[in-house]
Structures are given as structure tokens and as C-alpha cells.
Scaffold this motif. Structure first.
Motif, mmCIF file in Angstrom:
data_model
loop_
_atom_site.group_PDB
_atom_site.id
_atom_site.type_symbol
_atom_site.label_atom_id
_atom_site.label_comp_id
_atom_site.label_asym_id
_atom_site.label_seq_id
_atom_site.Cartn_x
_atom_site.Cartn_y
_atom_site.Cartn_z
ATOM 1 N N ALA A 146 0.916 -1.321 -0.045
ATOM 2 C CA ALA A 146 -0.218 -0.125 -0.050
ATOM 3 C C ALA A 146 0.778 1.306 0.026
ATOM 4 C CB ALA A 146 -1.057 0.097 1.163
ATOM 5 N N HIS B 251 2.143 4.906 -3.603
ATOM 6 C CA HIS B 251 2.464 6.656 -3.700
ATOM 7 C C HIS B 251 2.991 6.916 -4.902
ATOM 8 C CE1 HIS B 251 1.877 6.993 1.124
ATOM 9 N NE2 HIS B 251 0.809 6.536 0.545
ATOM 10 N N ARG C 17 1.799 2.159 -8.832
ATOM 11 C CA ARG C 17 0.210 1.989 -9.216
ATOM 12 C C ARG C 17 0.168 1.384 -10.362
ATOM 13 N NH1 ARG C 17 0.510 7.424 -7.282
ATOM 14 N NH2 ARG C 17 0.320 8.447 -9.112
ATOM 15 N N TYR D 146 -4.740 1.775 -6.778
ATOM 16 C CA TYR D 146 -4.363 3.137 -6.237
ATOM 17 C C TYR D 146 -5.085 3.357 -4.682
ATOM 18 C CZ TYR D 146 -8.855 4.318 -7.886
ATOM 19 O OH TYR D 146 -10.345 4.615 -8.164
ATOM 20 N N THR D 147 -4.487 4.355 -4.345
ATOM 21 C CA THR D 147 -4.879 4.683 -2.925
ATOM 22 C C THR D 147 -6.002 5.674 -2.799
ATOM 23 O OG1 THR D 147 -2.687 4.499 -2.107
ATOM 24 C CG2 THR D 147 -4.202 5.701 -0.738
ATOM 25 N N ASP E 254 -7.825 8.292 -0.207
ATOM 26 C CA ASP E 254 -7.455 8.756 1.391
ATOM 27 C C ASP E 254 -8.472 9.805 1.486
ATOM 28 O OD1 ASP E 254 -6.524 9.659 3.443
ATOM 29 O OD2 ASP E 254 -4.570 10.131 2.496
ATOM 30 N N VAL F 285 0.758 4.572 5.308
ATOM 31 C CA VAL F 285 -0.159 4.372 4.085
ATOM 32 C C VAL F 285 -1.117 5.581 3.593
ATOM 33 C CG1 VAL F 285 -2.399 2.917 3.476
ATOM 34 C CG2 VAL F 285 -0.596 1.758 4.967
ATOM 35 N N VAL G 99 -8.197 4.866 4.731
ATOM 36 C CA VAL G 99 -7.382 4.856 3.401
ATOM 37 C C VAL G 99 -8.007 3.648 2.826
ATOM 38 C CG1 VAL G 99 -5.112 4.517 2.393
ATOM 39 C CG2 VAL G 99 -5.444 6.246 4.126
ATOM 40 N N ILE H 104 -7.938 1.261 -0.863
ATOM 41 C CA ILE H 104 -7.298 0.650 -2.363
ATOM 42 C C ILE H 104 -8.365 0.354 -3.181
ATOM 43 C CG2 ILE H 104 -5.440 -0.605 -2.838
ATOM 44 C CD1 ILE H 104 -4.619 0.970 -0.689
ATOM 45 N N PRO I 189 -2.564 10.456 -5.847
ATOM 46 C CA PRO I 189 -3.469 10.929 -4.768
ATOM 47 C C PRO I 189 -3.624 12.493 -4.728
ATOM 48 C CG PRO I 189 -1.503 9.267 -4.121
ATOM 49 C CD PRO I 189 -1.384 9.705 -5.604
#
Lengths: 273, 273
Positions: free
Chosen positions: B17, B21, B26, B32-33, B35, B90, B100, B102, B160
Motif C-alpha cells: 500500500a 504513492h 500504481r 491506487y490509494t 484517502d 499508508v 485509506v 485501495i 493521490p
């Protein structure tokens, strides 16, 4: 080329210049950094008061950069020749074009602003992000806004990122700073119709009459307009929101409003085009 | 509340995870994250495919955040409970709201896009800065743009910072990705009038007929539009520039163009308001 050379990172001038990366030190020293050939050229054209400059000859990218260095010297700005290492400390960000200038911070008072016959004034209330402030200045410049007033504080005009993202328009758009109450009184005294951008407004922005002498007031996205701007003669306007989010980025809102005023003036009053 | 707990920073899920970033990771992981409470809520509403989420109970700010955690659990998204330290690794940036998520990266093909009867399509060509991409998406959402097409690559949608600055509109605006040639062919097949924003255009943007089915093509500030977009049926338009700079920030240009199309449609065709 400058004949004064600084070879030590511990040099007091270098240390003072490096501190200018921080807002508090800018305010303390009353000076700020202008970094980059285009920005310095525009600052020269806009009448900024240069105090000194640091030049790294081997980084001077092209004839334009060299000519700029010569212009500063001809304007009696003290030039300090430094090596790459010292230059990298003084410069802001990664773009190293061989010249960094230091200028005196000036907050122009409202009384010094000269407005044209059909003024279009932008008022920024606590817009904090330098990238947003820079983009707003750039849109104000493009749309032919007569003056930008920074009201109620909280807008860091002399942040290197503001200067950079403004593409130097910080130096060409007339700018003044004042409290909110002073600004409001001044706008009224100038006979301007005052519009405040607010998401809860009833009036859509394209229903406003931007052809009159106009002030457009923009608040921060986080906190909106301060109490000063809730006065009954400040007409609330908004952009229609057709999607999921309830507002645009403040610099996008500014661009739409400034250009709608421009469009009204250019298309409905051909004598002004 | 999640009953699965991760207590080690060396946990393989945590390490994977954290790598998200970076754009390359990715792309490698195809994930992808997401948040932040607002962003995850909008991603849920927009149909993002969640793979897992990390929850730090003591950081869950309010009932909204707790309800969101419950909604993810109800949607069978695996939730991993972590402490503040692991959460900070994360999470992206400084805003820690306790969740967060994913999600799986999806690049929708052009063929999957469904356009309304009077489409207004935005095409982004190599717009690199995540903050700009996010602001463009937010303006597209606000102006009721039918779809955004990322053409010719170079636009990192799943950064992000794109997600954050888009205020989650990345998930609500229909988005597709394709090459420039594919995009141009598709726009023609849909019968759209294609306008390309270029500083050297003769036609001013408010002289364009945005009431027809329209595509607005925006290039990066640095490199402009690629060769694909010099075709004779791509009509060049520009904003008038009244000041020192020769262009606006691309997200400001986008906002002005999208909202001018919106204004034309809303004010000249009342049946569409």
C-alpha cells in the motif's frame, strides 16, 4: 558580469537570502526572493525595487539570461557571483536559471490605486494556497482586471510559489492590501457594484451586470467570505453546479467570473473592445 | 468495526500500500490509494472497485467516518485495523481521517462511454500536474461535462493529489482513456464539433457554437496540443489575453471554456436549463 564574488555558504548575505524561503522571515526582513529569468524580467518591467541579486554564470542558460544580468547591473542592482552550490541554496525549487533577485516587499495602500473609467476590481479574502493566488493573479491579468486587492490578510503574495505560478503577473497587475473594512469602504467610495462569490447565492454569475464599475470578491474555499462581506450592498453570486461537488477550486471560480465580466464588456459594449 | 488487525509495519499489505504513492507502482499493481472520508464516499457512489481498506479507529473523526467504515464492511471490502504509525505510512499527505482505501485502477475504453443527446466532452492531452488535472475534473463536474477523455497519455489520473484536488469528482465524471488518434476518430464518429484551445487561434472562445454536440480539447501549458490535434476539423479557439502573460493556467482555461458552454446552453436554450 558581476565582479563581486561570494565563495562561502556561511556568508551572511547568503544566509539571509536562504531565510527568505519562509514567510515569517520575509515579513521580518521586508524582502522577498524572485527566482527565474521570466519572473525577474516582469518584475523589472513592473517596477519592483531590487535590492541585490545572486548570479551563477555557468547556470545562465542563454543570451536572454545574460542580458537580464546586464540589465540588473545597469540598474545599479548589486550582483553577487556565486557557484552552483550556493546558488542552489538561495534558489527556490528545482528550476535554476542562474539568477535569483531579492526585492523589497511593498504593500501598496488603497489610496495609491488608480482606477480606469470602467473599473473591474478583484478582492481576495484569505486565499491561502500560493498556487491558487498565483493562478488568480494570472487570470486577473489575462482578463484585464484593473486591480487586485488583498483584504483581511491571509494571502501570502510574496511566496515564491505565488510568484512562480503567477508567471510574473504579480508585478504587472496593480495590487493593494488593506483590512476588510477599509476595502469595503473604499469600494463604496469608488461607486463600485460589489459582488461576492458564495455557493448559497441565488443570483447566477451570468445574470450579474458586470458592465458597471464592478468589484468581484472571492473568499477561501475553506472559510468563505468573512463577516465584512455579508453587508447588504454586497450582492451574492454563484456558478451553477451540475455535478457532485458543491464548488470549484477558487482559481477556477475566479477565472470564470473575471472572463464573464470581460466577455460582457467585450461583446455587449463594442466601443470597449 | 474491522476484526482484522495489522500490527507490523513490515506487513506485506502495508508495504504494498505504501508503494502506491508512486505512479510506477500504481501501474505495476493496477491499484491506487483513495484517502479521506469525502473521497472514499464519492468513490463508493461512483462505483469504484474497492479491494481493501486500512482503518485507524482512534483517528476516525466523527460519525460520518464511522458510518463510512461500516458501509465498506457491508460492501464486503476487507478492512484492516491499524495503529496511528502504520496509518501514517499508508496515508497520503497530512490529512488523516482514519480510512485509506485501495481500489482497482480502471481505464474505461471509449466504446464504454455513453453520451447524452447534447454531449459536451472534454479531452485532456498530456496535462501533467495532478493539481491541475484535479481542478479540471472539478470544473468539468460543476459545468455538467458529459465525459472527460484522457488522450495521448501523460495524465496521471490516479495520483493521490489528483484525487484530492478533484474533491472526488474523479469518480463521478465519466472518464475514458485512449490514444490521440483513437480519440479523434471517436469524436468524429459521434458527430461532435471539435474545438482545440490554442493561444494562436483567431476565434475567441465566446464566438464558438458550444450549443452543438461539442468536444473541447485542452493541451499542457508546456507543450500545447500534439500533432493529432492539428487536423483541419479541429477548430482553434482562444481566450482574449489583455495583460502581460500569454496564457492562463490550464485549469483556469478549462473552467472558462466549460462554463461558457454551460452558459450558452443554459441561457440560449431554456428548455435545457
Amino acid at each position: 558580469m558581476p565582479d563581486r564574488r561570494i565563495t562561502s555558504r556561511q556568508n551572511e548575505r547568503v544566509k539571509q537570502a536562504v531565510r527568505l524561503h519562509h514567510a515569517r522571515d520575509r515579513a521580518e526582513q521586508g524582502r522577498y526572493t524572485i527566482d527565474g529569468v521570466r519572473e525577474i524580467s516582469r518584475a523589472l518591467a513592473g517596477g519592483a525595487e531590487f535590492l541585490e541579486a545572486f548570479v551563477c554564470e555557468e547556470l545562465l542558460a542563454d543570451d536572454l539570461a545574460r542580458a537580464l544580468s546586464a540589465r540588473l547591473e545597469a540598474a545599479d542592482v548589486p550582483l553577487w557571483q556565486v557557484d552552483r552550490d550556493i546558488f542552489a541554496k538561495v534558489a527556490f525549487g528545482a528550476r535554476h536559471e542562474g539568477i535569483v533577485a531579492i526585492a523589497r516587499m511593498r504593500e501598496q495602500p488603497l489610496s495609491a490605486l488608480k482606477l480606469p473609467a470602467d473599473p473591474l476590481v478583484a478582492v481576495l479574502v484569505g486565499i491561502e494556497k500560493p498556487g491558487n493566488v498565483g493562478a488568480v493573479l494570472r487570470s486577473a491579468d489575462g482578463a484585464g482586471v484593473s486591480a487586485v486587492i488583498v483584504a483581511n490578510g491571509g494571502t501570502d503574495l510574496f511566496n515564491p510559489n505565488t510568484i512562480r505560478t503567477s508567471l510574473g503577473t504579480l508585478f504587472t497587475v496593480p495590487i493593494a492590501a488593506a483590512t476588510g473594512a477599509e476595502t469595503l469602504a473604499w469600494l463604496r467610495a469608488q461607486g463600485l457594484t460589489i459582488y461576492g462569490a458564495r455557493p448559497d447565492a441565488e443570483l447566477l454569475y451570468h445574470q450579474a451586470d458586470f458592465m458597471r464599475p464592478t468589484a468581484i470578491v472571492l473568499g477561501s474555499e475553506a472559510t468563505g467570505l468573512t463577516a465584512d462581506w455579508l453587508a447588504p450592498d454586497v450582492q451574492a453570486i454563484r456558478l451553477p453546479m451540475h455535478g457532485a461537488a458543491d464548488s470549484l477550486n477558487v482559481s477556477a471560480t475566479a477565472a470564470v467570473l473575471f472572463y464573464e465580466a470581460r466577455r460582457m464588456r467585450d461583446t455587449r459594449l463594442p466601443k470597449r473592445t
